[in-house]
Motif scaffolding. Sequence first.
Motif: not given
Length: 177
Positions: A153-177
Motif C-alpha cells: 500500500x501507499x504509506x508514509x512514516x511520519x514521526x510527529x513526536x519529540x523522540x526518535x522512533x525505532x522500528x524493525x522491518x522484514x520486507x518480503x518480495x510479493x506479487x503485484x497487488x
Amino acid sequence: MPLSEIVRRVVTVVDRDGKAVVLLDGDNPHKMARPGRNSVSRMLWMTDRTPAALSGADRAAVNVGIAPPAGGSIFRIVDFPPISPEIEKLDPANMHSELAAEAPKRGRPPRHPLMHRTRTVDYAIVMEGEIDMLLDDSEIHLTAGDVLIQQGTNHAWVNRGTATCRIAFVLIDAQEP
C-alpha cells in the motif's frame, strides 16, 4: 531515554562439520543515513531468493534499495527522528519517485513527501517511541509494541513526536497487488 547507537547482531550458521556456530556477533556495521530525511537504516540481513541460501557470508553486506530483490527478503531496523518542517514542504511525489521501478503499478498518487509503496509484504514491529503511518486518506498511530503488516500500500512514516522512533522491518518480495 535516547536510543542506543549500537545494534548488536548475532548470526549463526552450520559449519563444515555440521556444528551450529556463531558466524557474527557484534555491532552491526551496515548503517545508512538517508540524506535529507535524517532517518537511519541498519541492514541486518538480506536474501535474494526463496528458499533462502544458508551461507557463511555476511548477507547484509550488500547495497540494495528499500525493497528486497525479486523472490527475496530484507531485515532492517530504522530509526525515524521527529519530522522536520523542511521535509513537510517537499513535493508529495518526492520519495515515491525514488522507488518508481520497485513500486506496484496500482495505487493513488502520494499525498505526503515520504509516501511510497513497494511490491512487498512488510512486517513492522515498533520497538521504541511512536509514529504515524499515513495511508491514502487515513492514518494510524502506532506505539512501542505495536505490530503492523503492510501489503503493497501507499504509506508514509511520519514521526510527529519529540523522540526518535525505532522500528524493525522484514520486507518480503510479493506479487503485484
